[in-house]
Enzyme design. Structure first.
Site, PDB file in Angstrom:
ATOM      1  N   ASP A  95       3.520   0.595  12.304  1.00  0.00           N
ATOM      2  CA  ASP A  95       2.306   0.048  11.688  1.00  0.00           C
ATOM      3  C   ASP A  95       2.035  -1.399  12.111  1.00  0.00           C
ATOM      4  O   ASP A  95       1.022  -1.980  11.709  1.00  0.00           O
ATOM      5  CB  ASP A  95       2.390   0.145  10.156  1.00  0.00           C
ATOM      6  N   ARG A 120      -9.160   0.285   3.681  1.00  0.00           N
ATOM      7  CA  ARG A 120      -8.230   1.258   3.078  1.00  0.00           C
ATOM      8  C   ARG A 120      -6.933   0.603   2.661  1.00  0.00           C
ATOM      9  O   ARG A 120      -6.262   1.064   1.750  1.00  0.00           O
ATOM     10  CB  ARG A 120      -7.822   2.283   4.138  1.00  0.00           C
ATOM     11  N   ARG A 125      -0.399  14.668  12.834  1.00  0.00           N
ATOM     12  CA  ARG A 125       0.511  14.270  11.751  1.00  0.00           C
ATOM     13  C   ARG A 125       0.918  15.506  10.944  1.00  0.00           C
ATOM     14  O   ARG A 125       0.387  15.770   9.868  1.00  0.00           O
ATOM     15  CB  ARG A 125      -0.146  13.190  10.880  1.00  0.00           C
ATOM     16  N   CYS A 147      -5.929   8.241   8.225  1.00  0.00           N
ATOM     17  CA  CYS A 147      -6.033   7.730   9.591  1.00  0.00           C
ATOM     18  C   CYS A 147      -5.554   8.794  10.565  1.00  0.00           C
ATOM     19  O   CYS A 147      -4.483   9.372  10.417  1.00  0.00           O
ATOM     20  CB  CYS A 147      -5.225   6.447   9.747  1.00  0.00           C
ATOM     21  N   LYS A 149       0.824  -1.218   0.000  1.00  0.00           N
ATOM     22  CA  LYS A 149       0.000   0.000   0.000  1.00  0.00           C
ATOM     23  C   LYS A 149       0.854   1.262   0.000  1.00  0.00           C
ATOM     24  O   LYS A 149       0.648   2.161  -0.815  1.00  0.00           O
ATOM     25  CB  LYS A 149      -0.898  -0.004   1.241  1.00  0.00           C
ATOM     26  N   ASN A 150       1.811   1.336   0.911  1.00  0.00           N
ATOM     27  CA  ASN A 150       2.524   2.604   1.060  1.00  0.00           C
ATOM     28  C   ASN A 150       3.525   2.858  -0.065  1.00  0.00           C
ATOM     29  O   ASN A 150       3.960   4.000  -0.246  1.00  0.00           O
ATOM     30  CB  ASN A 150       3.164   2.704   2.448  1.00  0.00           C
ATOM     31  N   ILE A 154       3.007  18.267   8.598  1.00  0.00           N
ATOM     32  CA  ILE A 154       3.711  18.123   7.313  1.00  0.00           C
ATOM     33  C   ILE A 154       4.764  19.225   7.146  1.00  0.00           C
ATOM     34  O   ILE A 154       5.146  19.580   6.038  1.00  0.00           O
ATOM     35  CB  ILE A 154       2.744  18.087   6.095  1.00  0.00           C
ATOM     36  N   ASP A 155       5.245  19.755   8.278  1.00  0.00           N
ATOM     37  CA  ASP A 155       6.211  20.851   8.203  1.00  0.00           C
ATOM     38  C   ASP A 155       7.487  20.459   7.449  1.00  0.00           C
ATOM     39  O   ASP A 155       8.101  21.290   6.780  1.00  0.00           O
ATOM     40  CB  ASP A 155       6.567  21.336   9.618  1.00  0.00           C
TER      41      ASP A 155
HETATM   42  N1  EPU Z   1       6.625  14.272  11.222  1.00  0.00           N
HETATM   43  C1  EPU Z   1       6.815  15.610  11.498  1.00  0.00           C
HETATM   44  N2  EPU Z   1       6.761  16.491  10.450  1.00  0.00           N
HETATM   45  C2  EPU Z   1       6.536  16.096   9.181  1.00  0.00           C
HETATM   46  C3  EPU Z   1       6.353  14.735   8.896  1.00  0.00           C
HETATM   47  C4  EPU Z   1       6.391  13.834   9.949  1.00  0.00           C
HETATM   48  O1  EPU Z   1       7.017  15.993  12.643  1.00  0.00           O
HETATM   49  O2  EPU Z   1       6.506  16.958   8.283  1.00  0.00           O
HETATM   50  C5  EPU Z   1       6.700  13.302  12.316  1.00  0.00           C
HETATM   51  C6  EPU Z   1       5.373  12.569  12.533  1.00  0.00           C
HETATM   52  O3  EPU Z   1       4.533  13.291  13.404  1.00  0.00           O
HETATM   53  C7  EPU Z   1       5.835  11.262  13.104  1.00  0.00           C
HETATM   54  C8  EPU Z   1       7.178  11.014  12.410  1.00  0.00           C
HETATM   55  O4  EPU Z   1       7.602  12.277  11.928  1.00  0.00           O
HETATM   56  O5  EPU Z   1       6.061  11.379  14.475  1.00  0.00           O
HETATM   57  C9  EPU Z   1       7.130  10.043  11.256  1.00  0.00           C
HETATM   58  O6  EPU Z   1       6.107  10.412  10.339  1.00  0.00           O
HETATM   59  P1  EPU Z   1       6.207  10.048   8.791  1.00  0.00           P
HETATM   60  O7  EPU Z   1       6.248  11.292   8.010  1.00  0.00           O
HETATM   61  O8  EPU Z   1       7.292   9.046   8.597  1.00  0.00           O
HETATM   62  O9  EPU Z   1       4.788   9.351   8.533  1.00  0.00           O
HETATM   63  P2  EPU Z   1       3.885   9.468   7.243  1.00  0.00           P
HETATM   64  O10 EPU Z   1       4.734   9.608   6.038  1.00  0.00           O
HETATM   65  O11 EPU Z   1       2.796  10.456   7.463  1.00  0.00           O
HETATM   66  C10 EPU Z   1       3.939   6.938   6.693  1.00  0.00           C
HETATM   67  C11 EPU Z   1       2.917   5.858   6.474  1.00  0.00           C
HETATM   68  C12 EPU Z   1       2.264   5.499   7.791  1.00  0.00           C
HETATM   69  C13 EPU Z   1       3.326   5.063   8.772  1.00  0.00           C
HETATM   70  C14 EPU Z   1       4.432   6.138   8.898  1.00  0.00           C
HETATM   71  C15 EPU Z   1       5.611   5.691   9.754  1.00  0.00           C
HETATM   72  C16 EPU Z   1       2.142   6.320   4.253  1.00  0.00           C
HETATM   73  C17 EPU Z   1       1.061   6.809   3.382  1.00  0.00           C
HETATM   74  N3  EPU Z   1       1.916   6.357   5.548  1.00  0.00           N
HETATM   75  O12 EPU Z   1       3.213   8.050   7.234  1.00  0.00           O
HETATM   76  O13 EPU Z   1       1.434   4.392   7.486  1.00  0.00           O
HETATM   77  O14 EPU Z   1       2.755   4.848  10.044  1.00  0.00           O
HETATM   78  O15 EPU Z   1       4.936   6.466   7.594  1.00  0.00           O
HETATM   79  O16 EPU Z   1       6.201   4.550   9.225  1.00  0.00           O
HETATM   80  O17 EPU Z   1       3.184   5.883   3.777  1.00  0.00           O
HETATM   81  C18 EPU Z   1      -0.395   2.951   7.739  1.00  0.00           C
HETATM   82  O18 EPU Z   1      -0.027   2.371   6.701  1.00  0.00           O
HETATM   83  O19 EPU Z   1      -1.292   2.504   8.502  1.00  0.00           O
HETATM   84  C19 EPU Z   1       0.232   4.209   8.104  1.00  0.00           C
HETATM   85  C20 EPU Z   1      -0.292   5.041   8.990  1.00  0.00           C
END
Ligand code: EPU
Length: 421
Positions: A307, A400, A122, A117, A22-23, A124-125
């Protein structure tokens, strides 16, 4: 709302085939917007996040077809609208990759903030910082992100992430593929889907080096051409079936996996008493359902994945002794499912980032609610282990990210069916 009815207590046996990741899929499909030509993408899971994403791509003007099951063709050579449908974008998390794809190819994007989710804050900075470092002028409100070139234009740069972020690493890789000059991402995430995205983009003509390490280099190219690419198997889907067998007991061959990607999970299940046999592209798991306590701390890859936190928690809830489960990526993730597991008889005490799980003799069937994708998968496992009948509500969260979950578990001998309200 659809629900699952599960009659627990049957050991699982047989063979289950894992779908495409998925990811990886949710990164590769929007990245196809970078390509002036047709991308044939194979091993695409048929899950609702992918269906939403394909609707978004069609909505912006890409030609999307599904010539056979598991295969998607995307042709982005025609005119593309850089403002994707807000309503669809809000339905999923990974729609934020449209920002990187549209910025990279067209130099501008107007994208609503993503949904998905909601188990933690979460931010996105780091994505925004990446776009700014690549020379974009960014307007970032609580409703949308607007991107356009700054007066100096878009240009590769060195970007050190302040946190290891899968999403920011991917978004920067996508955008930088077509931005002139060299981009270096420091403190990059190393998840298997990051390597898969790099392999996809390189197949289409990008020049990305070092994916899978903490330093990824991207040399921007002028254009990407079409091609064919097959997505890797889903590490977390495979881990979910392995955890289910460990907890219920049984003997299952999990096929279409990359065993190396699974080591962070299989080593824990082995510690807990399951027998694991690795083959080239499959893993056999044997368990008598009597597990031992263990300690798990979630970490970015190659650590134990966040996850899989909820699924391993179900194993712990049936394992003899006191297990400790520490979450280091998303602190609030326990709240998505621990109360539900407690209502089934699990003994879990949460103290900040750590849950202490005291193994119990039995879990008992109950009506429980899925609050997010992985929490929902964990409740399915709990239902398979529990004595009596479990109803898991809100299964749209599960759907999902898990293709044919009911059929796959039924094929392993489980008693599970989907009910429409
Ligand atoms: N973070 C920040 N700022 C950012 C981005 C992330 O502070 O701009 C923090 C987050 O709050 C978190 C950490 O960095 O504490 C890691 O977040 P990450 O960006 O790695 O997560 P993501 O890209 O939003 C993806 C997966 C998630 C999975 C996480 C961690 C996708 C679409 N989603 O999320 O998958 O939990 O990486 O491995 O790839 C799932 O599949 O159920 C799922 C939630």
């Amino acid at each position: 709302m659809a629900k699952y009815e599960i009659h627990g207590g049957t050991p699982l046996s047989g063979t289950v085939t894992i779908s495409g990741a998925k990811n990886a899929a949710v990164a590769i499909l929007p990245a196809a917007l970078l390509v002036k030509g047709t991308c044939r993408i194979e091993n695409v899971p048929d899950i609702s996040d992918v269906r939403i994403l394909l609707d978004i791509l069609e909505g912006v003007g890409a030609k999307v077809s599904r010539p056979e099951p598991g295969v998607v063709e995307i042709d982005s050579s025609g005119p593309i609208n850089t403002s994707p449908d807000e309503h669809l974008v809000k339905q999923m998390r990974a729609s934020y990759y449209l920002m990187g794809a549209l910025l990279g190819r067209f130099g501008k994007a107007h994208v609503a903030l993503p949904g998905g989710c909601n188990f933690a804050s979460r931010p996105i900075d780091q994505h925004i910082k990446g776009f700014e470092m690549l020379g974009a002028d960014v307007i970032y409100t609580d409703a949308y992100v607007d991107l356009k070139p700054s007066e100096f234009g878009l240009q590769g740069n060195r970007i050190n992430l302040d946190v290891v972020s899968v999403g920011a690493t991917i978004n920067i890789m996508i955008a930088a593929s077509l931005i002139p000059g060299q981009t270096i991402i420091g403190n990059a995430a190393k998840e298997p889907h990051i390597v898969d995205l790099a392999n996809f983009l390189n197949t289409m003509g990008a020049r990305i080096y070092g994916a899978g390490t903490d330093t990824v280099k991207i040399r921007g190219v002028n254009a990407l051409k079409g091609g064919t690419y097959a997505i890797i198997p889903d590490q977390i889907e495979a881990g979910t079936y392995l955890a289910a067998v460990a907890a219920t007991g049984g003997n299952v061959l999990v096929q279409n996996v990359i065993p190396k990607h699974m080591e962070c999970i299989t080593t824990k299940l082995q510690e807990m008493g399951a027998r694991i046999i690795n083959y080239d592209d499959s893993i056999r798991i044997q368990s008598n359902g009597h597990l031992r306590y263990t300690t798990v701390k979630t970490r970015p890859y190659p650590g134990f994945p966040t996850d899989m936190q909820a699924q391993i928690c179900v194993c712990m809830s049936r394992a003899a002794g006191f297990s400790r489960l520490t979450e280091s990526v998303y602190e609030t993730r326990f709240f998505g499912y621990c109360t539900e597991l407690q209502s089934m008889g699990a003994n879990i005490q949460i103290n900040g980032k750590t849950a202490t799980v005291i193994g119990v003799e039995k879990l008992y069937g109950a009506t429980v609610e899925a609050h997010d994708l992985r929490a929902g998968a964990a409740l399915v496992i709990a239902g398979l282990v529990a004595e009596g009948t479990t109803i898991v509500e809100n299964v749209h969260f599960i759907e999902r990210g898990y293709e044919n979950l009911v059929d796959k578990f039924t094929g392993l001998g489980a008693s599970i069916r989907r009910l429409e309200d």
